[in-house]
Design a protein around this motif. Structure first.
Motif, PDB file in Angstrom:
ATOM      1  N   PRO A   1       1.089  -0.850   0.138  1.00  0.00           N
ATOM      2  CA  PRO A   1      -0.179  -0.084   0.167  1.00  0.00           C
ATOM      3  C   PRO A   1       0.455   1.014   0.246  1.00  0.00           C
ATOM      4  N   VAL A   2       1.777   1.454   0.989  1.00  0.00           N
ATOM      5  CA  VAL A   2       2.776   2.696   1.030  1.00  0.00           C
ATOM      6  C   VAL A   2       3.759   2.799  -0.504  1.00  0.00           C
ATOM      7  N   ALA A   3       4.230   1.354  -1.311  1.00  0.00           N
ATOM      8  CA  ALA A   3       4.105   1.362  -2.012  1.00  0.00           C
ATOM      9  C   ALA A   3       3.141   2.220  -3.552  1.00  0.00           C
ATOM     10  N   GLY A   4       2.781   2.127  -3.498  1.00  0.00           N
ATOM     11  CA  GLY A   4       1.639   2.122  -4.184  1.00  0.00           C
ATOM     12  C   GLY A   4       1.585   3.504  -3.965  1.00  0.00           C
ATOM     13  N   TYR A   5       0.730   3.827  -2.522  1.00  0.00           N
ATOM     14  CA  TYR A   5       0.767   5.399  -2.712  1.00  0.00           C
ATOM     15  C   TYR A   5       1.767   6.890  -3.449  1.00  0.00           C
ATOM     16  N   MET A   6       2.977   6.341  -3.206  1.00  0.00           N
ATOM     17  CA  MET A   6       4.163   6.818  -3.292  1.00  0.00           C
ATOM     18  C   MET A   6       4.093   7.155  -5.262  1.00  0.00           C
ATOM     19  N   THR A   7       4.310   5.662  -5.395  1.00  0.00           N
ATOM     20  CA  THR A   7       4.710   5.393  -7.055  1.00  0.00           C
ATOM     21  C   THR A   7       3.197   6.590  -7.459  1.00  0.00           C
ATOM     22  N   SER A   8       1.898   6.518  -7.302  1.00  0.00           N
ATOM     23  CA  SER A   8       0.762   6.949  -7.743  1.00  0.00           C
ATOM     24  C   SER A   8       0.950   8.290  -7.559  1.00  0.00           C
ATOM     25  N   PHE A   9       2.259   8.978  -6.799  1.00  0.00           N
ATOM     26  CA  PHE A   9       1.881   9.947  -6.516  1.00  0.00           C
ATOM     27  C   PHE A   9       2.702  10.603  -7.035  1.00  0.00           C
ATOM     28  N   GLY A  10       3.930   9.838  -7.525  1.00  0.00           N
ATOM     29  CA  GLY A  10       4.911  10.318  -8.207  1.00  0.00           C
ATOM     30  C   GLY A  10       6.239  10.558  -7.326  1.00  0.00           C
ATOM     31  N   GLY A  11       6.179   9.521  -5.998  1.00  0.00           N
ATOM     32  CA  GLY A  11       7.380  10.326  -5.105  1.00  0.00           C
ATOM     33  C   GLY A  11       7.375  11.449  -3.955  1.00  0.00           C
TER      34      GLY A  11
ATOM     35  N   ILE B   1      -6.768  17.241   2.552  1.00  0.00           N
ATOM     36  CA  ILE B   1      -6.538  15.980   1.689  1.00  0.00           C
ATOM     37  C   ILE B   1      -6.300  14.362   1.943  1.00  0.00           C
ATOM     38  N   GLU B   2      -6.808  13.664   1.655  1.00  0.00           N
ATOM     39  CA  GLU B   2      -7.356  12.617   1.556  1.00  0.00           C
ATOM     40  C   GLU B   2      -6.583  11.463   0.877  1.00  0.00           C
ATOM     41  N   ILE B   3      -6.174  10.403   1.442  1.00  0.00           N
ATOM     42  CA  ILE B   3      -5.534   9.515   0.473  1.00  0.00           C
ATOM     43  C   ILE B   3      -5.516   7.732   1.054  1.00  0.00           C
ATOM     44  N   GLY B   4      -6.107   6.798  -0.191  1.00  0.00           N
ATOM     45  CA  GLY B   4      -6.371   6.028   0.975  1.00  0.00           C
ATOM     46  C   GLY B   4      -7.762   6.047   1.087  1.00  0.00           C
TER      47      GLY B   4
END
Length: 263
Positions: free
Chosen positions: A54-64, A89-92
Motif C-alpha cells: 500500500p505505501v509503495a502504491g501511494y508513493m508511486t501514484s503520486f510520483g514520489g 487532503i485524503e489518501i487511501g
C-alpha cells in the motif's frame, strides 16, 4: 531417526503442507528453530502485503515524495501550534490504510476513527492528530506542545529523510506487530484443540506440538486476510473472520487427528 537428522522442509513447502492436514506429522518433525524461521518469514510476507505494497502504491501514484509535497498537496502552513491547509487532503479512501487531513475540524476525536473499515488510519485536524493501527491501538498528538515550530510545503522537503525514516520504523513496527499477533492468536486455537481432543488424544500430542500445528493451520487464512486487506476483494470483515476461524479450526483438528494416527 533423530529429529536433527530429519530432512528440513523449505519455507514454501511448509506453506503447502499447512493446508494438507495429512502432512502435519511431517511438520511436527521440524526442529524448533525451523518453525521460528518459518513464522518470521511468514510475518515478513504479511507485513509486505499489509504495509509495503500500500505505501509503495501511494508513493508511486503520486510520483514520489517531492512531487507529492510540492505539486499534489494543497498549501500547508503550521505555526503557533495550529495547522492550516487550503482544502482537505485524503489518501487511501478505498484502501485499508487511510490518511485524512481536514483543518476545518478544530479537534479530531477518537469517534472519527473508522476501525471497521481501515486497519490503519491517520486523522489530522487543526489542533491535533490521531494515529490508529489495528495492531498497536490509538495514539494522539496535540499540536499545542509545538508552538515554537513552523513549516510549509517548501520546508517539508527538508524533512524528507525523516519521512523515509518514519516509513522504515513503521515497517519494523508493523512486522513485530504481525509476529506478536500471529503467535498470540495461535494460543487460544491450541487450547481449544488440546481440550477438544480429550484425555486419550491429548496424552499423545502434547500442548506444545498442538501449538506448533496451530501456527501452521493459521497460515492460509492469514495470507488471504493480508491479501484481501490490500486488494479489497471482500468488504465484510465479519465474514472473513468467521470463515477464517472455521477453516483454521478444521485444518487444526483434522491435522491433530492425522498426526496422532501414527504417533
Amino acid at each position: 531417526m533423530k529429529l536433527s537428522e530429519q530432512k528440513r522442509i523449505g519455507f514454501f513447502d511448509q506453506i503447502i503442507y499447512s493446508v494438507q492436514p495429512n502432512k502435519y506429522k511431517e511438520l511436527l518433525k521440524q526442529p524448533g528453530k525451523s518453525v521460528v524461521f518459518y513464522v518470521i518469514l511468514l510475518g515478513l510476507c504479511l507485513c509486505i502485503m499489509d504495509y509495503v505494497i500500500p505505501v509503495a502504491g501511494y508513493m508511486t501514484s503520486f510520483g514520489g515524495v517531492d512531487h507529492l509535497i510540492t505539486k499534489v498537496l494543497p498549501k500547508i502552513e503550521f505555526s503557533q501550534g495550529q495547522l492550516q491547509t487550503d482544502g482537505k487532503i485524503e489518501i487511501g479512501r478505498d484502501s485499508t490504510v487511510h490518511i485524512l487531513v481536514d483543518t476545518s475540524l478544530e479537534k479530531i476525536e477518537a469517534e472519527n476513527i473508522q476501525k471497521d473499515k481501515y486497519i490503519s488510519e491517520i486523522l489530522i485536524g487543526q489542533n491535533n492528530m490521531i494515529i490508529y493501527s489495528s495492531y498497536m491501538g490509538t495514539a494522539e498528538m496535540e499540536f499545542a506542545q509545538y508552538k515554537d515550530a513552523s513549516f510549509n510545503n517548501e520546508s517539508l522537503l527538508s524533512l524528507k529523510p525523516w519521512i523515509y525514516m518514519i516509513l522504515i520504523i513503521n515497517f519494523f513496527t508493523t512486522l513485530f506487530a504481525e509476529l506478536f499477533r500471529y503467535l498470540i492468536s495461535a494460543l487460544p486455537l491450541a487450547v481449544v484443540g488440546w481440550l477438544m481432543g480429550g484425555p486419550d488424544r491429548t496424552g499423545r500430542l502434547g500442548f506444545f506440538k498442538i501449538y506448533m500445528l496451530a501456527l501452521y493451520a493459521k497460515t492460509a487464512v492469514a495470507l488471504f486476510v493480508a491479501f484481501n486487506n490490500t486488494a479489497g476483494l471482500l468488504s465484510s470483515q465479519v465474514l472473513v473472520i468467521y470463515a477464517g476461524l472455521m477453516i483454521t479450526m478444521f485444518l487444526l483438528m483434522t491435522g491433530i487427528r492425522k498426526a496422532e494416527e501414527r504417533v
